[in-house]
Design a protein around this motif. Sequence first.
Motif, PDB file in Angstrom:
ATOM      1  N   ALA A   2       0.829  -1.215   0.000  1.00  0.00           N
ATOM      2  CA  ALA A   2       0.000   0.000   0.000  1.00  0.00           C
ATOM      3  C   ALA A   2       0.853   1.250   0.000  1.00  0.00           C
ATOM      4  CB  ALA A   2      -0.913  -0.009   1.211  1.00  0.00           C
ATOM      5  N   ALA A   5      -2.010   7.610   0.456  1.00  0.00           N
ATOM      6  CA  ALA A   5      -3.141   8.040  -0.384  1.00  0.00           C
ATOM      7  C   ALA A   5      -2.741   9.117  -1.367  1.00  0.00           C
ATOM      8  CB  ALA A   5      -4.290   8.524   0.491  1.00  0.00           C
ATOM      9  N   ARG A  24      -9.907   7.410   6.345  1.00  0.00           N
ATOM     10  CA  ARG A  24      -9.935   5.988   5.999  1.00  0.00           C
ATOM     11  C   ARG A  24      -9.610   5.102   7.196  1.00  0.00           C
ATOM     12  NH1 ARG A  24      -5.923   2.640   3.631  1.00  0.00           N
ATOM     13  NH2 ARG A  24      -4.652   4.448   3.163  1.00  0.00           N
ATOM     14  N   ASP A  85     -11.552   6.762  -3.876  1.00  0.00           N
ATOM     15  CA  ASP A  85     -10.357   5.935  -3.625  1.00  0.00           C
ATOM     16  C   ASP A  85     -10.394   5.323  -2.229  1.00  0.00           C
ATOM     17  OD1 ASP A  85      -9.268   6.388  -6.082  1.00  0.00           O
ATOM     18  OD2 ASP A  85      -7.636   7.686  -5.402  1.00  0.00           O
ATOM     19  N   GLN A  86     -10.650   6.154  -1.233  1.00  0.00           N
ATOM     20  CA  GLN A  86     -10.615   5.679   0.154  1.00  0.00           C
ATOM     21  C   GLN A  86     -11.687   4.613   0.398  1.00  0.00           C
ATOM     22  OE1 GLN A  86      -7.909   6.725   1.700  1.00  0.00           O
ATOM     23  NE2 GLN A  86      -7.676   7.970  -0.140  1.00  0.00           N
ATOM     24  N   ARG A  89     -10.662   1.342  -1.232  1.00  0.00           N
ATOM     25  CA  ARG A  89      -9.603   0.678  -0.447  1.00  0.00           C
ATOM     26  C   ARG A  89     -10.171  -0.017   0.783  1.00  0.00           C
ATOM     27  NH1 ARG A  89      -6.039   6.045  -1.409  1.00  0.00           N
ATOM     28  NH2 ARG A  89      -5.387   5.514  -3.512  1.00  0.00           N
ATOM     29  N   HIS A  92     -12.041  -3.080  -0.412  1.00  0.00           N
ATOM     30  CA  HIS A  92     -11.094  -4.127  -0.814  1.00  0.00           C
ATOM     31  C   HIS A  92     -10.519  -4.837   0.402  1.00  0.00           C
ATOM     32  CE1 HIS A  92      -6.942  -5.541  -1.543  1.00  0.00           C
ATOM     33  NE2 HIS A  92      -7.431  -5.985  -2.707  1.00  0.00           N
ATOM     34  N   ASP A  93     -10.071  -4.049   1.371  1.00  0.00           N
ATOM     35  CA  ASP A  93      -9.437  -4.658   2.555  1.00  0.00           C
ATOM     36  C   ASP A  93     -10.442  -5.480   3.343  1.00  0.00           C
ATOM     37  OD1 ASP A  93      -7.169  -3.445   1.724  1.00  0.00           O
ATOM     38  OD2 ASP A  93      -7.100  -1.902   3.281  1.00  0.00           O
ATOM     39  N   TRP A 193      -5.437   0.216  -5.594  1.00  0.00           N
ATOM     40  CA  TRP A 193      -5.161  -0.667  -4.452  1.00  0.00           C
ATOM     41  C   TRP A 193      -4.930  -2.075  -4.975  1.00  0.00           C
ATOM     42  CZ3 TRP A 193      -3.573   1.907  -0.670  1.00  0.00           C
ATOM     43  CH2 TRP A 193      -3.630   1.502   0.674  1.00  0.00           C
TER      44      TRP A 193
END
Length: 923
Positions: A2, A5, A24, A85-86, A89, A92-93, A193
């Motif tokens: 990672a 940002a 985030r 984006d945040q 991410r 995804h995580d 990401w």
Amino acid sequence: MAKRADEVTPGASRIPNQRAIVDRRALADAVWQAVQDKGAQACRPQVVDLLRKALAAGRAEIARRLAERPSKGNECAAAQAFLIDQLVRVIHDHVTGVVYRASNRSAGERLTIMAVGGYGRGEMAPHSDVDIAFLTPIKQTAWCEQVIEAMLYFLWDLGLKVGHSSRSLDDMVRMAKSDLTIRTALLEGRYVWGDQALFDEAQARFFAEVVAGTERQFVAEKLAERNERHKRLGDSRYVVEPNVKEGKGGLRDLHTLYWIGKYIHKVRDPSELVDVGLLTPQEYRSFRRAEDFFWAVRCHLHTITRRAEDRLTFDLQREVAARMQFADRPGKSAVERFMQYFFLQAKRVGHLTGLFLAQLDEQSAKKQPRGLLAGFRARRRMLKGYVVYGGKINVPGDTWFAEDPVRLVELFTLADAERLDIHPEAMRLAVRDARLVDSVRNDPRANALFMDLLTSRNDPESALRWFNETGVFGRFMPDFGRVNAQMQFDMYHHYTVDEHTIRAIGLMAQIERGEMKTDHPLATAIIHKVLNRRALYVSILMHDIAKGRRGDHSVLGADVARKLGPRLGLTPDETELVAWLVRQHLLMSAVAFKRDLADFKTITDFVAQVQSVERLRLLAMLTIVDIRAVGPGVWNSWKRQLIHELYEAAEERLRLGHVQHGRAERVKAKQARVAERLGQQQTLVERHAKQFNDAYWIAEPDDIIAMNLIQLDAAKGQALDVHTEYYAARGATLVTVIAADHPGLFYRIAGGIHLAGGNIIDARIHTARNGMAVDNFLVQDPLGRPFSEDSQLARIKTMIADALANRVKLVPQLAARPLSRPRADAFEVRPQVEFDNAASNRFTVIEVNARDRPALLNRLARALFEAKLMVHSAHIATYGERAVDTFYVTDLLGEKVDAAPRLKTVEKKLLEAADEQTVEVAA
């Protein structure tokens, strides 16, 4: 794996206090806590709720910042991309760490998330699509499919519109090679990401296997795509309801420059276009300024409408102008100032695009020159000190304009005279040195060169547009500079004032070259008879030059013409002629479209103002190109016919110096022509001659009288007879109604025609001595086209019969009809009523201005009926959202209406009918 940002979101470092938009870490902690509280599967609703709240809070914060700093478009677009984006991410995580946790993944179970398109550039409006590419090293494994599907469901649950693709690296390369859209999207690919090494491999393969060797093909395809887009959206950057994203001179044109630069020179940021020599530092600053402004407008549009709205429609223009803190100024409203700035930016983008592409052209293949020079492509020659090479004219050195600023005009005059393009370097220097032309405004040589360009017999439109786009035109003639990029906030004018003027000049040149014979036979026939050609072109240049000032632009424009005429080298007589043409440039269209051309006094009054055949010719040509250059669809065969009729009647009167025949002789002559037209049925003239008064024979043209007489003869004894016929000569449908005359007949017929979907553009009402009404209407559909299909004509007949027999409730049905121009309510049109007892010897002329809408004519005609007035003819003109309905009326005894109290009562009734707030009871 990672990255920070701000390292992966372009522009993120420009965003102040990022955590106020979305934190985030705090969001990820809250999601993890939900997992702890509810378990991996049961926590989903809670996780979606947390993400929704984060998205809503982030959008609210971005909207607050936009309201606070309303012109910071790039900041808003970057903040929106940062917010998405945040969220991506965190999702995804959560999916890879909780929902489908895989402790020991194989080499094939790798996934990278790439932002593509606008999202890839790190620029998003509040409701833009989220374009994501999921990349895997090989064909997708079951784990990759599960993760991608779970992520997409989370994004959809947030209400985001997601454009997504999931491909292996081999698929990505294969599809990018075959599809331009995919290639362009991947060109802007950005790591969001996931597996960083996989993303790096994808980027390397894309540039090595897809881009390498296809640069020229990409540029050609991208420019073809751009031209097609411009054509689809109205091929001008000056359309008055522009598309901020896709329109000419908008964001997409800026993106195209960046794409081409990135594809050929691998630039990672628009600023690098300077390093590779495609833009100068000053041009790049212009690029950023335009981009920032357009992004601000686009973000405001999305925020106001709460959807992905990129069209700056009339109803939104006011609100965006207010949000961006534009204020009213004397003679110019806030919305007009805002749109003027918008078009100045679009113009700048157009200029940048031209320079950029010409520079590209220089860097690669030379463009084929035009005309006779085609065979001498590579031969360099000198022309009055200028360098001509490859069909382009260039300056020999950096100080060329500084040495003699007159050359700033000469460059464009020579380019037109020799039919050459202008080299991008010369355009750049002209932009840079434009201010130097200030010192030669009064130089006779500079003004003579300008006059050569303006009155050129080649292609003055193109050269004047270049002259304008460099900024030299506006500085050489500051009065023209004041209307640069100025729009008029209405639905009639399609272009800004400068673009409209340049188009009008171009049209006049086309007419003079004989290229518009079909569309403009009158102008083509008289252009070569004019004695004052220079005055004609100068009057076209100046007819709208005073728009946007306080006062009547025709009067103020005439003052400008008197001031500038001598400077341009015009004689005192030419100057006075130009001033008269500018002052009267609306006269001919006003008389033709809003007065009864069959009324003797209409022509008498018009001729008294025009005074000579030469002035009539010049005024006719100025009127024609002025209307035609307003925009597509404004000029039509009906307008052409009216202008032609007025010209011929006035020209005959001026040429002969008197009326050739008295009233009785004119009637006799008309009857003879009608008899000739009727052939074997010529006895109809004698049979019905005494049924009609002289006014009928004078007012109606021969062909319509012939049709009326045939219909009248066939309709003997019938209470109602309706005849419909496509009338090609006037680009309309002729509807003739023969019925027993009774009060209110006219407004009921008008209502029936409106219910059938027709717009009445002209009406003449006659009553025969036997008590039968013979009413002729010219009708078009809401788009200005005639009705010609049998089903349409039958519907008109049926609706008129139903309206006259009271089988339909006119008022409620007419009120329910949709507006032909649905956005007309964005404009305020205050109803006005004007009376003119001097315009006709027999009738009072009433002119009503109101917002155009279905059944306006029906309501006004009904008001006149209730005021006990008889309508003898009606003439309807529309100017976008504004309608002007003119009625020739008398009282019930056939006298003019001139008593002040009576006029006041009529005015009150008409204003009530024109007022959209009036509530009516069904009639």
